[in-house]
Write a protein that holds these residues in place. Structure first.
Motif, mmCIF file in Angstrom:
data_model
loop_
_atom_site.group_PDB
_atom_site.id
_atom_site.type_symbol
_atom_site.label_atom_id
_atom_site.label_comp_id
_atom_site.label_asym_id
_atom_site.label_seq_id
_atom_site.Cartn_x
_atom_site.Cartn_y
_atom_site.Cartn_z
ATOM 1 N N ASP A 32 0.931 -1.256 -0.123
ATOM 2 C CA ASP A 32 -0.084 0.070 -0.185
ATOM 3 C C ASP A 32 0.704 1.666 -0.245
ATOM 4 O OD1 ASP A 32 0.455 0.566 2.220
ATOM 5 O OD2 ASP A 32 -1.124 -0.364 3.475
ATOM 6 N N ALA A 36 2.281 2.886 2.348
ATOM 7 C CA ALA A 36 3.424 2.810 3.020
ATOM 8 C C ALA A 36 3.907 2.169 3.604
ATOM 9 C CB ALA A 36 1.866 2.914 4.374
ATOM 10 N N GLU A 67 -9.630 0.571 -2.486
ATOM 11 C CA GLU A 67 -9.571 1.249 -2.678
ATOM 12 C C GLU A 67 -9.843 1.838 -0.657
ATOM 13 O OE1 GLU A 67 -10.362 5.082 -4.403
ATOM 14 O OE2 GLU A 67 -10.522 3.446 -5.727
ATOM 15 N N CYS A 68 -9.101 1.775 0.224
ATOM 16 C CA CYS A 68 -9.218 2.442 0.915
ATOM 17 C C CYS A 68 -8.800 4.002 1.224
ATOM 18 C CB CYS A 68 -8.345 1.540 1.749
ATOM 19 S SG CYS A 68 -7.936 0.730 2.466
ATOM 20 N N SER A 69 -9.764 4.053 2.360
ATOM 21 C CA SER A 69 -9.620 6.137 2.510
ATOM 22 C C SER A 69 -8.209 6.086 2.104
ATOM 23 C CB SER A 69 -10.419 6.362 3.727
ATOM 24 O OG SER A 69 -9.477 6.037 4.669
ATOM 25 N N TRP A 70 -6.636 6.069 2.627
ATOM 26 C CA TRP A 70 -5.763 5.829 2.688
ATOM 27 C C TRP A 70 -5.156 5.496 1.980
ATOM 28 C CZ3 TRP A 70 -4.179 0.978 3.034
ATOM 29 C CH2 TRP A 70 -4.497 0.462 4.017
ATOM 30 N N LEU A 128 -5.053 -0.404 -1.250
ATOM 31 C CA LEU A 128 -4.216 -1.368 -1.105
ATOM 32 C C LEU A 128 -4.016 -2.431 -1.898
ATOM 33 C CD1 LEU A 128 -3.574 -3.013 1.841
ATOM 34 C CD2 LEU A 128 -5.936 -3.693 1.865
#
Lengths: 236, 297
Positions: free
Chosen positions: B179, B181, B242-245, B248
């Motif tokens: 992701d 990060a 798709e995540c808010s951050w 992924l």
């Protein structure tokens, strides 16, 4: 308090319970990642279900959810929206997450801020016969948060001994049944290190309870990150 | 805590808690080992010895005994102090074998635990830097040595304490992430004397039910540590969400090891491998490759 197995949501199969401590923004946001063993045999098209229960800092059930996985698959659930009903404790909105799931499943918690992300593990259980420990480092710009969750239906007293150089002061905290507390060790033991110092002071804490109950613990470290933000790290 | 010599003295321990971990040493990264010798229901501070063995760098190995430990007292040592060669000529990822024993006989060390701490410093100018950043993880507990009579110590554990639990598979399931990060890799530690092959299972439809298929990850030579980066191809079979951050990619990781060179019954080989191989999922910062989290499998 009824549980998924009490209510029959997951049938008669043996369930394991995973315990996590969570917070919501602006402390950090959390995402639950769940996976099911590739070798787990289920019929094609069927899924494996885990039940989630969110318990706030005073021990009240505030939310429930379910996640489904296929063998070898991963499920992702962002948790911030599920923590909205949690009360504030120690200035934070935080909760205890119970995950009821069949054997062969695994859960991880991804925590993040704008400055960084990390994974944290499950709560480490302590009991009347089992003591636990965490390494910590004290320095300016760093906070060591100890999250305690009473997993029992009776009041619990947690005893903490800090081992820092030749000193070993003690502290204790009381938790109501099923309640959680967040303790900033950097404040609790502030007289044992120089909070302005940039040189970290290594130490350990030992935790235990007296009585026939279980308390879970997790250590979360908050450090100053890029652009005056914060980054978090936990034991995994 | 005093260190006694570089060779372990055989004092005839009866009960032994063993972990197999890894550590990192280079110009930017240092490792510290923390341990907590503990026996349930015993508060007397009996003496404890902790043996650390380091291996995996061009055949170099070393072992030290940390004396002076006491039951119930957590302690720790910087690994470059325990192994001075880490200060200079040696850098990289090393295997770390740990044995914890109490001089008092018949002590069940099942309540003991240990933690490896990896400290990264000064990676970026804005970084967290002056203070450094630590990543801590619970190492993999190994089953007892052959002949060990304390059956309660046989359970590998989630949180690195020698808890009494039912026997578990050799490796637990893990979750690999890619992701904004994180990137994920597998670090496999082989403390045995035979090369092992690492396989990852994926679910596939077989004879009407979902069952595992095996994908080759890599080989780990004897007494060595290997890191296998999990690239885009690995995540093709996983989840994309798709995540808010951010976006992924995630995939379940179920590992198996095999040792083609070992002869004998399958159960014996499995038992041997379970006592000599440990695997970890390592999550690295996508920007600076700093290790941000580690989970034992």
């Amino acid at each position: 308090m009824s549980t998924p197995s009490d209510t029959g949501k997951t049938g008669t199969a043996a369930l394991k319970i995973s315990h996590f401590w969570l917070s919501s923004a602006p402390f950090f946001e959390a995402t639950l990642l769940s996976a099911c063993q590739a070798g787990k045999e289920v019929e094609p098209g069927k899924t494996v279900t885990s039940s989630l229960r969110f318990i706030d800092a005073d021990g009240s059930l505030v939310n429930e959810a379910q996640v489904e996985m296929t063998p070898g698959g991963v499920s992702v659930l962002e948790l911030d929206s599920l923590l909205g009903a949690c009360k504030f404790e120690s200035g934070f909105k935080h909760a205890h997450l119970e995950v009821y799931s069949p054997e062969g499943t695994v859960h991880r918690c991804r925590i993040h801020t704008r400055q960084g992300a990390a994974l944290i593990g499950e709560l480490v259980p302590m009991s009347g016969t089992r003591r636990i420990f965490f390494p910590v480092k004290f320095s300016g710009g760093r906070n060591n948060y100890l999250a305690l969750v009473n997993l029992s239906d009776e009041e619990a007293v947690v005893r903490c001994r800090l081992f820092c150089g030749g000193r070993s002061p003690e502290a204790s905290w009381t938790l109501a049944p099923r309640a959680s507390r967040l303790i900033d060790l950097s404040v609790e033991f502030i007289e044992y290190f120089d909070e302005q110092s940039q040189l970290p002071v290594p130490a350990h804490i030992r935790l235990g309870v007296k009585g026939d109950y279980t308390v879970g613990a997790q250590m979360i470290e908050k450090s100053t990150g890029p652009n005056d933000g914060y980054v978090f790290a936990g034991l995994s | 805590m005093q260190q006694a010599g570089s060779r372990r003295t055989q004092s005839g321990p009866i009960y032994l808690a063993r972990w197999l971990a890894f550590c990192v040493s280079n110009a930017m990264t240092r490792s510290t080992f923390h341990f907590f010798p503990s026996v349930d229901n015993v508060s007397a501070p009996y003496p404890v010895n902790c043996t650390l063995s380091m291996f995996g760098s061009a055949g170099r190995e070393n072992s030290v005994v940390l004396e002076g430990g006491r039951l119930g007292s957590p302690d720790g040592v910087r690994l470059e102090d325990a192994f001075p060669e880490m200060k200079g000529e040696m850098s990289g990822i090393f295997g770390l074998s740990v044995e914890l024993e109490c001089s008092q006989q018949r002590m069940n060390m099942a309540g003991s635990a240990c933690v490896v701490e990896i400290s990264s410093q000064g990676i970026t100018p804005q970084a967290v830097a002056a203070r450094g950043l630590e990543t801590r993880f619970w190492p993999k507990l190994l089953p007892p040595l052959p002949g060990e009579t304390l059956r309660q110590m046989s359970a590998p554990l989630r949180n690195g304490s020698a808890e009494n639990e039912a026997p578990a598979p050799m490796f637990s399931t893990g979750i690999a992430l890619k992701d904004p990060a994180h990137n994920t890799s597998i670090i496999a530690v082989n403390s045995g004397d035979a090369t092992v092959r690492l396989l990852c299972s994926t679910a596939a439809l077989q004879e009407g039910t979902m069952g595992p298929e095996h994908e080759f990850i890599g080989e780990i030579p004897a007494r060595a540590v290997s890191e296998f980066a999990l690239g885009d191809k690995f995540f093709e079979q996983g989840l994309a969400q798709e995540c808010s951050w951010g976006n992924l990619r995630a995939r379940s990781v179920d590992l198996q090891v095999e040792a083609p060179a070992l002869q004998g019954e399958t159960s014996q080989i499995s038992e041997l491998l379970a006592g000599t191989v440990a695997c970890y999922l390592v999550y690295r910062d996508a920007g600076n490759r700093r290790i941000t989290a580690v989970t034992a499998l």
